[in-house]
Motif scaffolding. Structure first.
Motif, PDB file in Angstrom:
ATOM      1  N   GLY A  37       0.790  -1.224   0.000  1.00 17.26           N
ATOM      2  CA  GLY A  37       0.000   0.000   0.000  1.00 17.26           C
ATOM      3  C   GLY A  37       0.822   1.273   0.000  1.00 17.26           C
ATOM      4  O   GLY A  37       0.271   2.360  -0.112  1.00 17.26           O
ATOM      5  N   VAL A  38       2.150   1.148   0.132  1.00 15.11           N
ATOM      6  CA  VAL A  38       3.034   2.310   0.098  1.00 15.11           C
ATOM      7  C   VAL A  38       3.804   2.292  -1.219  1.00 15.11           C
ATOM      8  O   VAL A  38       4.484   1.313  -1.531  1.00 15.11           O
ATOM      9  N   LYS A  39       3.691   3.349  -1.987  1.00 14.08           N
ATOM     10  CA  LYS A  39       4.354   3.423  -3.278  1.00 14.08           C
ATOM     11  C   LYS A  39       5.802   3.892  -3.121  1.00 14.08           C
ATOM     12  O   LYS A  39       6.115   4.692  -2.237  1.00 14.08           O
ATOM     13  N   ALA A  40       6.657   3.386  -3.994  1.00 16.76           N
ATOM     14  CA  ALA A  40       8.051   3.821  -3.997  1.00 16.76           C
ATOM     15  C   ALA A  40       8.126   5.261  -4.500  1.00 16.76           C
ATOM     16  O   ALA A  40       7.704   5.553  -5.614  1.00 16.76           O
ATOM     17  N   VAL A  50      15.951  -2.904  -0.391  1.00 12.20           N
ATOM     18  CA  VAL A  50      14.547  -2.659  -0.055  1.00 12.20           C
ATOM     19  C   VAL A  50      13.934  -3.934   0.489  1.00 12.20           C
ATOM     20  O   VAL A  50      14.118  -5.021  -0.074  1.00 12.20           O
ATOM     21  N   TYR A  51      13.239  -3.797   1.611  1.00 16.22           N
ATOM     22  CA  TYR A  51      12.518  -4.902   2.238  1.00 16.22           C
ATOM     23  C   TYR A  51      11.060  -4.801   1.804  1.00 16.22           C
ATOM     24  O   TYR A  51      10.340  -3.897   2.227  1.00 16.22           O
ATOM     25  N   LEU A  52      10.631  -5.704   0.941  1.00 14.49           N
ATOM     26  CA  LEU A  52       9.291  -5.668   0.376  1.00 14.49           C
ATOM     27  C   LEU A  52       8.327  -6.502   1.212  1.00 14.49           C
ATOM     28  O   LEU A  52       8.506  -7.709   1.363  1.00 14.49           O
ATOM     29  N   HIS A  53       7.299  -5.846   1.722  1.00 15.05           N
ATOM     30  CA  HIS A  53       6.254  -6.586   2.431  1.00 15.05           C
ATOM     31  C   HIS A  53       5.472  -7.401   1.417  1.00 15.05           C
ATOM     32  O   HIS A  53       4.913  -6.869   0.461  1.00 15.05           O
ATOM     33  N   GLN A  54       5.443  -8.719   1.615  1.00 12.23           N
ATOM     34  CA  GLN A  54       4.813  -9.600   0.642  1.00 12.23           C
ATOM     35  C   GLN A  54       3.632 -10.387   1.182  1.00 12.23           C
ATOM     36  O   GLN A  54       3.044 -11.191   0.454  1.00 12.23           O
ATOM     37  N   GLY A  55       3.287 -10.177   2.434  1.00  9.91           N
ATOM     38  CA  GLY A  55       2.113 -10.864   2.944  1.00  9.91           C
ATOM     39  C   GLY A  55       2.175 -11.123   4.435  1.00  9.91           C
ATOM     40  O   GLY A  55       3.115 -10.689   5.121  1.00  9.91           O
ATOM     41  N   LEU A  69       0.219 -10.200  -0.095  1.00  5.90           N
ATOM     42  CA  LEU A  69       0.038  -8.747  -0.158  1.00  5.90           C
ATOM     43  C   LEU A  69       1.251  -8.131  -0.850  1.00  5.90           C
ATOM     44  O   LEU A  69       2.260  -8.802  -1.080  1.00  5.90           O
ATOM     45  N   GLY A  70       1.157  -6.865  -1.156  1.00  2.00           N
ATOM     46  CA  GLY A  70       2.314  -6.143  -1.673  1.00  2.00           C
ATOM     47  C   GLY A  70       2.449  -6.184  -3.180  1.00  2.00           C
ATOM     48  O   GLY A  70       1.552  -6.628  -3.903  1.00  2.00           O
ATOM     49  N   LEU A  71       3.593  -5.727  -3.653  1.00  2.00           N
ATOM     50  CA  LEU A  71       3.847  -5.644  -5.088  1.00  2.00           C
ATOM     51  C   LEU A  71       3.804  -7.014  -5.745  1.00  2.00           C
ATOM     52  O   LEU A  71       4.249  -8.006  -5.160  1.00  2.00           O
ATOM     53  N   PRO A  72       3.285  -7.096  -6.957  1.00  2.00           N
ATOM     54  CA  PRO A  72       3.359  -8.359  -7.701  1.00  2.00           C
ATOM     55  C   PRO A  72       4.794  -8.612  -8.143  1.00  2.00           C
ATOM     56  O   PRO A  72       5.615  -7.682  -8.208  1.00  2.00           O
ATOM     57  N   VAL A  73       5.087  -9.860  -8.440  1.00  2.00           N
ATOM     58  CA  VAL A  73       6.433 -10.210  -8.886  1.00  2.00           C
ATOM     59  C   VAL A  73       6.754  -9.460 -10.171  1.00  2.00           C
ATOM     60  O   VAL A  73       5.982  -9.493 -11.137  1.00  2.00           O
ATOM     61  N   SER A  74       7.874  -8.761 -10.178  1.00  2.00           N
ATOM     62  CA  SER A  74       8.279  -7.968 -11.338  1.00  2.00           C
ATOM     63  C   SER A  74       9.760  -7.652 -11.223  1.00  2.00           C
ATOM     64  O   SER A  74      10.389  -7.899 -10.196  1.00  2.00           O
ATOM     65  N   ALA A 221      30.957   1.667  16.407  1.00  2.00           N
ATOM     66  CA  ALA A 221      32.105   0.981  16.995  1.00  2.00           C
ATOM     67  C   ALA A 221      31.943  -0.536  16.950  1.00  2.00           C
ATOM     68  O   ALA A 221      32.922  -1.269  17.116  1.00  2.00           O
ATOM     69  N   SER A 222      30.715  -1.005  16.723  1.00  2.00           N
ATOM     70  CA  SER A 222      30.471  -2.450  16.655  1.00  2.00           C
ATOM     71  C   SER A 222      30.750  -2.971  15.251  1.00  2.00           C
ATOM     72  O   SER A 222      30.204  -2.439  14.276  1.00  2.00           O
ATOM     73  N   PRO A 223      31.566  -4.015  15.121  1.00  2.00           N
ATOM     74  CA  PRO A 223      31.809  -4.596  13.793  1.00  2.00           C
ATOM     75  C   PRO A 223      30.592  -5.313  13.222  1.00  2.00           C
ATOM     76  O   PRO A 223      30.584  -5.706  12.062  1.00  2.00           O
ATOM     77  N   TRP A 224      29.549  -5.462  14.040  1.00  2.00           N
ATOM     78  CA  TRP A 224      28.339  -6.165  13.613  1.00  2.00           C
ATOM     79  C   TRP A 224      27.261  -5.211  13.111  1.00  2.00           C
ATOM     80  O   TRP A 224      26.240  -5.663  12.584  1.00  2.00           O
ATOM     81  N   TYR A 225      27.474  -3.921  13.276  1.00  2.00           N
ATOM     82  CA  TYR A 225      26.458  -2.935  12.887  1.00  2.00           C
ATOM     83  C   TYR A 225      26.490  -2.707  11.379  1.00  2.00           C
ATOM     84  O   TYR A 225      27.550  -2.514  10.785  1.00  2.00           O
ATOM     85  N   ARG A 226      25.308  -2.742  10.751  1.00  2.00           N
ATOM     86  CA  ARG A 226      25.213  -2.631   9.297  1.00  2.00           C
ATOM     87  C   ARG A 226      24.421  -1.409   8.824  1.00  2.00           C
ATOM     88  O   ARG A 226      24.023  -1.346   7.676  1.00  2.00           O
ATOM     89  N   GLY A 227      24.151  -0.446   9.719  1.00  2.00           N
ATOM     90  CA  GLY A 227      23.473   0.772   9.299  1.00  2.00           C
ATOM     91  C   GLY A 227      21.985   0.790   9.602  1.00  2.00           C
ATOM     92  O   GLY A 227      21.496   0.054  10.459  1.00  2.00           O
ATOM     93  N   THR A 228      21.253   1.622   8.890  1.00  2.00           N
ATOM     94  CA  THR A 228      19.851   1.891   9.194  1.00  2.00           C
ATOM     95  C   THR A 228      18.919   1.382   8.098  1.00  2.00           C
ATOM     96  O   THR A 228      19.315   1.187   6.954  1.00  2.00           O
ATOM     97  N   VAL A 229      17.662   1.175   8.489  1.00  2.00           N
ATOM     98  CA  VAL A 229      16.579   0.850   7.558  1.00  2.00           C
ATOM     99  C   VAL A 229      15.425   1.788   7.892  1.00  2.00           C
ATOM    100  O   VAL A 229      15.033   1.894   9.061  1.00  2.00           O
ATOM    101  N   VAL A 230      14.876   2.459   6.898  1.00  2.00           N
ATOM    102  CA  VAL A 230      13.786   3.421   7.122  1.00  2.00           C
ATOM    103  C   VAL A 230      12.456   2.808   6.704  1.00  2.00           C
ATOM    104  O   VAL A 230      12.312   2.318   5.577  1.00  2.00           O
ATOM    105  N   PHE A 231      11.500   2.842   7.615  1.00  2.00           N
ATOM    106  CA  PHE A 231      10.138   2.390   7.327  1.00  2.00           C
ATOM    107  C   PHE A 231       9.392   3.534   6.653  1.00  2.00           C
ATOM    108  O   PHE A 231       9.151   4.577   7.256  1.00  2.00           O
ATOM    109  N   MET A 232       9.042   3.321   5.379  1.00  2.00           N
ATOM    110  CA  MET A 232       8.367   4.362   4.616  1.00  2.00           C
ATOM    111  C   MET A 232       6.864   4.405   4.953  1.00  2.00           C
ATOM    112  O   MET A 232       6.225   3.351   5.076  1.00  2.00           O
ATOM    113  N   LEU A 233       6.334   5.613   5.051  1.00  2.00           N
ATOM    114  CA  LEU A 233       4.936   5.812   5.425  1.00  2.00           C
ATOM    115  C   LEU A 233       4.109   6.241   4.218  1.00  2.00           C
ATOM    116  O   LEU A 233       4.626   6.804   3.261  1.00  2.00           O
ATOM    117  N   LYS A 234       2.816   5.989   4.321  1.00  2.00           N
ATOM    118  CA  LYS A 234       1.903   6.564   3.339  1.00  2.00           C
ATOM    119  C   LYS A 234       1.851   8.058   3.553  1.00  2.00           C
ATOM    120  O   LYS A 234       1.907   8.534   4.690  1.00  2.00           O
TER     121      LYS A 234
END
Length: 235
Positions: A37-40, A50-55, A69-74, A221-234
């Motif tokens: 339901g959220v457009k790119a 990108v983490y695609l919600h699929q159901g 749910l979510g985008l069709p395969v493409s 400082a953590s070697p295990w940290y991989r950064g951020t992920v943003v949850f996009m809103l409508k």
């Protein structure tokens, strides 16, 4: 110190705090959740992951089913994608993981680089051991070319057993610093506990939420940290 000097000092401190916090701007990040339901938007033009919600896996009329749910395969333009599935129960018949594998394979066949499956399940902190058992069983049903990731809650690391988290059979943990559309108050107080993680992890932010980059810098400082992920809103 005189009263005037004290007032100036307090004013300066408050100004410093205001500068420390900033609004989460999607264009400054490289990884995003794109829920159904959220457009790119144009803010994702430089997205790397990108983490695609699929159901959702849920119980309906007494049976556990997968609701697509979510985008069709493409074919998408993002360099890499994860398929995110929301789970509301861990009592999952084997047919559902098999269907999720086929879904990932279809996205792969469409020309996308599919990293793997991300499970979105709000496990209570005291139930993490049960969640770990579920994930071990799920991991065995996934082909080795697909990674297994999970979302997590802030208090998992602060009030739970970090050793249990570090033993989770996952390739990535994304810890959410928000609830709904808003950042968790004083989320930065949970960040020191994340530094004890020994599995790859990211920090989940919400679009237009609040963040404190100076507080988050300690995670670098953590070697295990991989950064951020943003949850996009409508809009």
């Amino acid at each position: 110190m005189g009263a005037k000097a004290q007032i100036l000092l307090v004013t300066a401190l408050l100004a410093g705090q205001a500068q420390a916090a900033e609004t989460v701007s999607a264009s400054r990040h490289a990884a995003f959740w794109l829920w159904s339901g959220v457009k790119a938007s144009d803010e994702l033009r430089n997205a790397q992951t990108v983490y695609l919600h699929q159901g959702e896996v849920l119980t309906r009329s007494g049976q556990v089913v997968f609701q697509r749910l979510g985008l069709p395969v493409s074919r998408l333009t993002f360099p890499s994608i994860w398929l995110t599935v929301r789970f509301t129960t861990l009592e999952v018949p084997q047919a559902i993981p098999a269907r999720l594998v086929r879904l990932m394979q279809r996205w792969q066949a469409a020309g996308n680089h599919v990293v793997g499956l991300q499970v979105d399940f709000d496990a209570a902190t005291h139930q993490l051991a049960d969640y770990a058992r579920f994930l071990r069983e799920l991991r065995q049903q996934l082909p080795p070319e697909f990674a297994l990731g999970v979302t997590g809650l802030l208090d998992w690391a602060k009030t739970g057993e970090v050793a249990t988290l570090n033993a989770l059979p996952v390739d990535e943990l994304v810890v959410q610093s928000y609830q709904g559309r808003h950042t968790v108050a004083n989320y930065q107080a949970y960040l020191p506990a994340l530094a004890r993680l020994r599995i790859p992890f990211k920090l989940g932010l919400v679009q237009n939420g609040s963040r404190e980059p100076q507080a988050e810098a300690q995670l670098n400082a953590s070697p295990w940290y991989r950064g951020t992920v943003v949850f996009m809103l409508k809009p």
